[in-house]
Design an enzyme around this catalytic site. Structure first.
Site, PDB file in Angstrom:
ATOM      1  N   HIS A 131      -1.433   1.469  -4.319  1.00 27.85           N
ATOM      2  CA  HIS A 131      -1.799   2.899  -4.220  1.00 27.85           C
ATOM      3  C   HIS A 131      -0.869   3.801  -5.001  1.00 27.85           C
ATOM      4  O   HIS A 131      -0.826   5.009  -4.766  1.00 27.85           O
ATOM      5  CB  HIS A 131      -1.821   3.312  -2.734  1.00 27.85           C
ATOM      6  CG  HIS A 131      -2.870   2.601  -1.948  1.00 27.85           C
ATOM      7  ND1 HIS A 131      -2.822   2.487  -0.579  1.00 27.85           N
ATOM      8  CD2 HIS A 131      -3.992   1.945  -2.337  1.00 27.85           C
ATOM      9  CE1 HIS A 131      -3.882   1.795  -0.152  1.00 27.85           C
ATOM     10  NE2 HIS A 131      -4.598   1.453  -1.200  1.00 27.85           N
ATOM     11  N   CYS A 146      -4.048  15.163 -20.420  1.00 31.25           N
ATOM     12  CA  CYS A 146      -3.892  15.495 -21.855  1.00 31.25           C
ATOM     13  C   CYS A 146      -3.363  14.274 -22.585  1.00 31.25           C
ATOM     14  O   CYS A 146      -3.681  14.019 -23.721  1.00 31.25           O
ATOM     15  CB  CYS A 146      -2.902  16.648 -22.020  1.00 31.25           C
ATOM     16  SG  CYS A 146      -1.226  16.225 -21.507  1.00 31.25           S
ATOM     17  N   GLN A 197       0.846  -1.196   0.000  1.00 28.56           N
ATOM     18  CA  GLN A 197       0.000   0.000   0.000  1.00 28.56           C
ATOM     19  C   GLN A 197       0.884   1.249   0.000  1.00 28.56           C
ATOM     20  O   GLN A 197       0.398   2.356  -0.187  1.00 28.56           O
ATOM     21  CB  GLN A 197      -0.898   0.039   1.236  1.00 28.56           C
ATOM     22  CG  GLN A 197      -1.821  -1.148   1.370  1.00 28.56           C
ATOM     23  CD  GLN A 197      -2.497  -1.156   2.729  1.00 28.56           C
ATOM     24  OE1 GLN A 197      -3.534  -0.526   2.911  1.00 28.56           O
ATOM     25  NE2 GLN A 197      -1.899  -1.842   3.674  1.00 28.56           N
ATOM     26  N   ASN A 198       2.168   1.039   0.241  1.00 26.97           N
ATOM     27  CA  ASN A 198       3.080   2.161   0.419  1.00 26.97           C
ATOM     28  C   ASN A 198       3.434   2.797  -0.925  1.00 26.97           C
ATOM     29  O   ASN A 198       3.532   2.117  -1.943  1.00 26.97           O
ATOM     30  CB  ASN A 198       4.365   1.704   1.125  1.00 26.97           C
ATOM     31  CG  ASN A 198       4.080   1.166   2.514  1.00 26.97           C
ATOM     32  OD1 ASN A 198       2.995   1.405   3.042  1.00 26.97           O
ATOM     33  ND2 ASN A 198       5.015   0.429   3.081  1.00 26.97           N
ATOM     34  N   CYS A 225       2.147  20.480 -16.375  1.00 33.57           N
ATOM     35  CA  CYS A 225       2.268  19.517 -17.484  1.00 33.57           C
ATOM     36  C   CYS A 225       2.641  20.333 -18.734  1.00 33.57           C
ATOM     37  O   CYS A 225       2.449  21.559 -18.780  1.00 33.57           O
ATOM     38  CB  CYS A 225       0.921  18.809 -17.684  1.00 33.57           C
ATOM     39  SG  CYS A 225       0.915  17.736 -19.134  1.00 33.57           S
ATOM     40  N   GLU A 244       0.745  -3.477  17.239  1.00 32.67           N
ATOM     41  CA  GLU A 244      -0.625  -3.196  17.723  1.00 32.67           C
ATOM     42  C   GLU A 244      -1.619  -4.174  17.092  1.00 32.67           C
ATOM     43  O   GLU A 244      -1.336  -4.767  16.053  1.00 32.67           O
ATOM     44  CB  GLU A 244      -1.056  -1.775  17.289  1.00 32.67           C
ATOM     45  CG  GLU A 244      -0.052  -0.668  17.578  1.00 32.67           C
ATOM     46  CD  GLU A 244      -0.043  -0.281  19.052  1.00 32.67           C
ATOM     47  OE1 GLU A 244       0.999   0.180  19.542  1.00 32.67           O
ATOM     48  OE2 GLU A 244      -1.076  -0.511  19.696  1.00 32.67           O
TER      49      GLU A 244
HETATM   50  C1  BV8 Z   1     -11.921   2.976  -3.487  1.00 35.99           C
HETATM   51  C2  BV8 Z   1      -2.859   7.737  -1.030  1.00 35.99           C
HETATM   52  C3  BV8 Z   1     -13.802   2.743  -4.777  1.00 35.99           C
HETATM   53  C4  BV8 Z   1      -1.483   7.892  -1.341  1.00 35.99           C
HETATM   54  C5  BV8 Z   1      -4.175   6.267   0.288  1.00 35.99           C
HETATM   55  C6  BV8 Z   1     -16.337   6.687   1.650  1.00 35.99           C
HETATM   56  C7  BV8 Z   1     -16.082   7.412   0.496  1.00 35.99           C
HETATM   57  C8  BV8 Z   1     -15.161   7.006  -0.469  1.00 35.99           C
HETATM   58  C9  BV8 Z   1     -14.478   5.823  -0.264  1.00 35.99           C
HETATM   59  C10 BV8 Z   1     -14.728   5.117   0.900  1.00 35.99           C
HETATM   60  C11 BV8 Z   1     -15.650   5.511   1.848  1.00 35.99           C
HETATM   61  N1  BV8 Z   1     -15.652   4.606   2.867  1.00 35.99           N
HETATM   62  C12 BV8 Z   1     -14.763   3.643   2.583  1.00 35.99           C
HETATM   63  C13 BV8 Z   1     -14.217   3.942   1.398  1.00 35.99           C
HETATM   64  C14 BV8 Z   1     -13.214   3.218   0.731  1.00 35.99           C
HETATM   65  C15 BV8 Z   1     -11.884   3.922   1.022  1.00 35.99           C
HETATM   66  C16 BV8 Z   1     -11.466   3.504   2.398  1.00 35.99           C
HETATM   67  O1  BV8 Z   1     -11.091   2.370   2.583  1.00 35.99           O
HETATM   68  N2  BV8 Z   1     -11.543   4.427   3.376  1.00 35.99           N
HETATM   69  C17 BV8 Z   1     -11.169   4.055   4.736  1.00 35.99           C
HETATM   70  C18 BV8 Z   1     -10.328   5.142   5.381  1.00 35.99           C
HETATM   71  C19 BV8 Z   1     -12.473   3.806   5.526  1.00 35.99           C
HETATM   72  N3  BV8 Z   1     -10.995   3.434   0.016  1.00 35.99           N
HETATM   73  C20 BV8 Z   1     -10.836   4.141  -1.114  1.00 35.99           C
HETATM   74  O2  BV8 Z   1     -11.322   5.228  -1.330  1.00 35.99           O
HETATM   75  C21 BV8 Z   1     -10.010   3.439  -2.170  1.00 35.99           C
HETATM   76  N4  BV8 Z   1     -10.705   3.494  -3.393  1.00 35.99           N
HETATM   77  O3  BV8 Z   1     -12.483   2.391  -2.606  1.00 35.99           O
HETATM   78  O4  BV8 Z   1     -12.477   3.224  -4.679  1.00 35.99           O
HETATM   79  C22 BV8 Z   1     -14.339   3.135  -6.059  1.00 35.99           C
HETATM   80  C23 BV8 Z   1     -15.213   2.258  -6.658  1.00 35.99           C
HETATM   81  C24 BV8 Z   1     -15.761   2.620  -7.837  1.00 35.99           C
HETATM   82  C25 BV8 Z   1     -15.435   3.846  -8.437  1.00 35.99           C
HETATM   83  C26 BV8 Z   1     -14.532   4.713  -7.813  1.00 35.99           C
HETATM   84  C27 BV8 Z   1     -13.981   4.363  -6.609  1.00 35.99           C
HETATM   85  C28 BV8 Z   1      -8.677   4.142  -2.321  1.00 35.99           C
HETATM   86  C29 BV8 Z   1      -7.843   3.895  -1.095  1.00 35.99           C
HETATM   87  C30 BV8 Z   1      -6.450   4.470  -1.303  1.00 35.99           C
HETATM   88  C31 BV8 Z   1      -6.369   5.770  -0.581  1.00 35.99           C
HETATM   89  N5  BV8 Z   1      -5.020   6.278  -0.689  1.00 35.99           N
HETATM   90  N6  BV8 Z   1      -3.054   6.900   0.169  1.00 35.99           N
HETATM   91  C32 BV8 Z   1      -0.850   8.683  -0.259  1.00 35.99           C
HETATM   92  O5  BV8 Z   1      -1.075   9.904  -0.172  1.00 35.99           O
HETATM   93  O6  BV8 Z   1      -0.122   8.030   0.487  1.00 35.99           O
HETATM   94  S1  BV8 Z   1      -4.533   5.434   1.713  1.00 35.99           S
HETATM   95  C33 BV8 Z   1      -3.291   5.482   2.861  1.00 35.99           C
HETATM   96  O7  BV8 Z   1      -3.682   4.513   3.839  1.00 35.99           O
HETATM   97  C34 BV8 Z   1      -1.931   5.020   2.385  1.00 35.99           C
HETATM   98  O8  BV8 Z   1      -1.881   4.620   1.045  1.00 35.99           O
HETATM   99  C35 BV8 Z   1      -1.652   3.819   3.267  1.00 35.99           C
HETATM  100  O9  BV8 Z   1      -0.874   2.905   2.635  1.00 35.99           O
HETATM  101  C36 BV8 Z   1      -3.022   3.333   3.496  1.00 35.99           C
HETATM  102  C37 BV8 Z   1      -3.217   2.329   4.580  1.00 35.99           C
HETATM  103  O10 BV8 Z   1      -2.630   2.791   5.763  1.00 35.99           O
HETATM  104  P1  BV8 Z   1      -1.511   1.845   6.430  1.00 35.99           P
HETATM  105  O11 BV8 Z   1      -0.468   1.579   5.423  1.00 35.99           O
HETATM  106  O12 BV8 Z   1      -2.173   0.684   7.070  1.00 35.99           O
HETATM  107  O13 BV8 Z   1      -0.890   2.833   7.475  1.00 35.99           O
HETATM  108  P2  BV8 Z   1      -1.511   3.258   8.895  1.00 35.99           P
HETATM  109  O14 BV8 Z   1      -0.772   4.476   9.345  1.00 35.99           O
HETATM  110  O15 BV8 Z   1      -3.001   3.270   8.819  1.00 35.99           O
HETATM  111  O16 BV8 Z   1      -1.117   2.044   9.865  1.00 35.99           O
HETATM  112  C38 BV8 Z   1       0.249   1.809  10.163  1.00 35.99           C
HETATM  113  C39 BV8 Z   1       0.280   0.480  10.896  1.00 35.99           C
HETATM  114  O17 BV8 Z   1       1.645   0.166  11.126  1.00 35.99           O
HETATM  115  C40 BV8 Z   1      -0.384   0.519  12.255  1.00 35.99           C
HETATM  116  O18 BV8 Z   1      -1.183  -0.646  12.401  1.00 35.99           O
HETATM  117  C41 BV8 Z   1       0.781   0.502  13.240  1.00 35.99           C
HETATM  118  O19 BV8 Z   1       0.447  -0.231  14.416  1.00 35.99           O
HETATM  119  C42 BV8 Z   1       1.793  -0.260  12.469  1.00 35.99           C
HETATM  120  N7  BV8 Z   1       3.191   0.022  12.806  1.00 35.99           N
HETATM  121  C43 BV8 Z   1       3.747   1.171  13.277  1.00 35.99           C
HETATM  122  N8  BV8 Z   1       5.091   0.994  13.419  1.00 35.99           N
HETATM  123  C44 BV8 Z   1       5.357  -0.278  13.017  1.00 35.99           C
HETATM  124  C45 BV8 Z   1       4.157  -0.902  12.629  1.00 35.99           C
HETATM  125  N9  BV8 Z   1       4.099  -2.167  12.176  1.00 35.99           N
HETATM  126  C46 BV8 Z   1       5.258  -2.851  12.116  1.00 35.99           C
HETATM  127  N10 BV8 Z   1       6.451  -2.324  12.456  1.00 35.99           N
HETATM  128  C47 BV8 Z   1       6.547  -1.049  12.916  1.00 35.99           C
HETATM  129  N11 BV8 Z   1       7.739  -0.538  13.264  1.00 35.99           N
END
Ligand code: BV8
Length: 246
Positions: free
Chosen positions: A119, A131, A101-102, A151, A218
């Site tokens: 992503h 374009c 996802q990164n 662009c 976590e």
């Molecule tokens: C889609 C962009 C459908 C790039 C990201 C309402 C309206 C619209 C959509 C939705 C909605 N409700 C739900 C949705 C779907 C939505 C969604 O899931 N929302 C969530 C928040 C509820 N998803 C979407 O919109 C996706 N598209 O559904 O399209 C569609 C269908 C038809 C037509 C059109 C559309 C698109 C999702 C992509 C969004 N883009 N990023 C950028 O700017 O980076 S998301 C963002 O979150 C990042 O990409 C990231 O990768 C992703 C997930 O987060 P994590 O990687 O899990 O990171 P996080 O910080 O959350 O967690 C870190 C974890 O690491 C923790 O658990 C922590 O404990 C742990 N950790 C910490 N340190 C360590 C560790 N683990 C191990 N070792 C360590 N040292």
């Protein structure tokens, strides 16, 4: 209670097809801020204000200031031990598929081959209009000389990432789905399992009968669906797993 790391190592050793899903937690030790952690990006920014097409239409400069700031931060980071082990495993396990996802490019810099980027990439851009045929190209200049970067058609370029409400690249989703259906071991590392459809692969792996392992200090949105939880940071757990697999 047997040691979860030893159990995980034993199961990975016997894996025929290994699929790994990574999230921001894998890059945390490199200094790349996560999204939802205590010092996460979403603490100081609201996702809907920045990582959506509407935010970009309203204020491309604000969105680009955020991405340029992130690009500069990531450019100062190095892959950590977790990225390095996964890169070694991508050479060692011919049937390992890494789904990330990164957008930070650290798996690539560590030498991992065969990466499915759900992503997109913060190091790629494409025309916002578009374009051209929507093709992304690499642009890793930090800082960008102009915000928003133009662009050739005069419209702004946009970051080559998937925003909320946007479709993920269909070919990548298809390949990730196939790797999930095919694997007998699925390892979710460093993801809160809150963003879909990415988090859905964890549940699909479970439903397909794979052994699902979670490496995260976590609990997460998928913890109730995993067979084995390794409650450790990735940069410690992965080198330990790698040692046990020698
Ligand atoms: C889609 C962009 C459908 C790039 C990201 C309402 C309206 C619209 C959509 C939705 C909605 N409700 C739900 C949705 C779907 C939505 C969604 O899931 N929302 C969530 C928040 C509820 N998803 C979407 O919109 C996706 N598209 O559904 O399209 C569609 C269908 C038809 C037509 C059109 C559309 C698109 C999702 C992509 C969004 N883009 N990023 C950028 O700017 O980076 S998301 C963002 O979150 C990042 O990409 C990231 O990768 C992703 C997930 O987060 P994590 O990687 O899990 O990171 P996080 O910080 O959350 O967690 C870190 C974890 O690491 C923790 O658990 C922590 O404990 C742990 N950790 C910490 N340190 C360590 C560790 N683990 C191990 N070792 C360590 N040292």
């Amino acid at each position: 209670m047997s040691d979860p790391i030893a159990t995980a190592a034993e199961r990975i050793r016997r894996a025929r097809h290994l699929t790994v899903l990574t999230g921001a937690g894998v890059s945390a030790a490199s200094g790349v801020p996560t999204f939802r952690g205590p010092d996460g990006l979403w603490r100081s920014f609201r996702a809907e204000d920045l990582a959506t097409p509407g935010a970009f239409r309203r204020d491309p400069r604000l969105v680009w200031e955020w991405y340029d700031w992130r690009r500069q931060r990531i450019a100062a980071c190095e892959p950590n031990a977790a990225h390095d082990v996964l890169a070694r495993w991508s050479q060692r396990f011919p049937d390992l598929t890494l789904v990330t996802q990164n957008v930070d490019g650290l798996h690539e810099r560590a030498g991992t081959t065969r990466i499915l980027r759900l992503h997109g990439s913060i190091w790629h851009v494409r025309c916002a209009r578009p374009c051209s045929d929507g093709q992304t190209r690499r642009d890793d200049r930090v800082p960008l000389p102009e915000i928003p970067p133009p662009c050739i058609c005069g419209e702004p370029l946009r970051p080559g990432v998937v925003w909320f409400g946007e479709m993920l690249p269909l070919d990548v989703v298809k390949q990730a789905g196939e790797a999930t259906a095919r694997c007998d071991v699925f390892v979710a590392i460093g993801t809160s399992a809150l963003v879909y459809p990415a988090a859905g692969f964890i549940h699909e792996a479970r439903a397909a009968g794979a052994t699902v392992i979670e490496i995260n200090p976590e609990t997460t949105g998928a913890s109730d669906a995993v067979d084995l939880a390794v409650r450790q940071p990735a940069e410690r757990a992965l080198p330990e797993l790698d040692r046990l697999l020698q």
